[in-house]
Design an enzyme around this catalytic site. Sequence first.
Site, PDB file in Angstrom:
ATOM      1  N   SER A 159     -21.671 102.803  -9.160  1.00  0.00           N
ATOM      2  CA  SER A 159     -20.806 103.842  -8.618  1.00  0.00           C
ATOM      3  C   SER A 159     -21.446 104.394  -7.359  1.00  0.00           C
ATOM      4  CB  SER A 159     -20.655 104.967  -9.656  1.00  0.00           C
ATOM      5  OG  SER A 159     -20.077 106.128  -9.104  1.00  0.00           O
ATOM      6  N   TYR A 191     -23.955 110.941 -15.992  1.00  0.00           N
ATOM      7  CA  TYR A 191     -23.267 109.797 -15.388  1.00  0.00           C
ATOM      8  C   TYR A 191     -24.075 109.247 -14.219  1.00  0.00           C
ATOM      9  CZ  TYR A 191     -19.388 107.181 -13.221  1.00  0.00           C
ATOM     10  OH  TYR A 191     -18.597 106.205 -12.669  1.00  0.00           O
TER      11      TYR A 191
END
Length: 284
Positions: free
Chosen positions: A157, A170
């Site tokens: 990401s 995350y």
Amino acid sequence: MGRVAGKVAFITGAGRGQGRAHAVRLAEEGADIIATDICGPVSDRVLYPMATPDDLAETKELVEKLGRRCTTAVADVRRIGELKAAVAAGLEAFGHIDVVCANAGVITFHPSALEIPEDAYDAVVDTNLKGVWNTIQATAPAMIEAGHGGSMILTSSAAGIRGQVPYAHYVASKHGVVGLMKAFANELGQHRIRVNTVHPTGVATPMGSDGSALEMAATVPLFVSGAANILPDLDSPTDAAAPLGVGVIQPRDVSQAVLWLASDESRYVTGLQLTVDAGNTNKP
């Protein structure tokens, strides 16, 4: 065009979203697909709906409409035994695996990283990081034994490059995926297996439908600045100069990068962090 003709791709989180888009795009270019998904809840902390068995069946149908073969398996990436069973079924059907897309991932949002409860941390890190670890462990032995090399594409990401807030769990999981990529790119290179990461900005998938993310946008300024992009929406005839909003990139945009990494066009590319992020990670 057949850019991955004759290849077999193993894809996690393929019930919908990016995983389904990867399955369809690779099938368009000639690959057969082994599609897996948990097809159920990961945790009560994950507030957006997860894929269902019907979703995974639809992915299979979309692949087969393209004239390619597809096997499916309900598998939780946190449980390596389930992944190994999916691999075994795929090998029985197709005989080999050439491409691995470790795509499955989840996120939860909280007012502050200091308020992330332990069970939310475990759900995110176990899925996003241990799940990638398990996917590699389940697929690499068969690829090594086959002796034909291959390509592993791990979904990280923009948060795997930047210190975005307030979802530190995350961020940690996606940074960890980069570490796995770098280590396995070195270790598996002798077997002609390439390992790379893709780093999307926000993507228009069900993950982006979590209403708590909108609350973050209203209350956490660093959330907005961290998620902001540089390029405008290339598909919009209006606001041509306005930066792309959060969650506007389409899954297929990421799949185009996955296709290139899966194909022999990138045969000497390994250890790469490939951003598909509208400039998110390059901004000042």
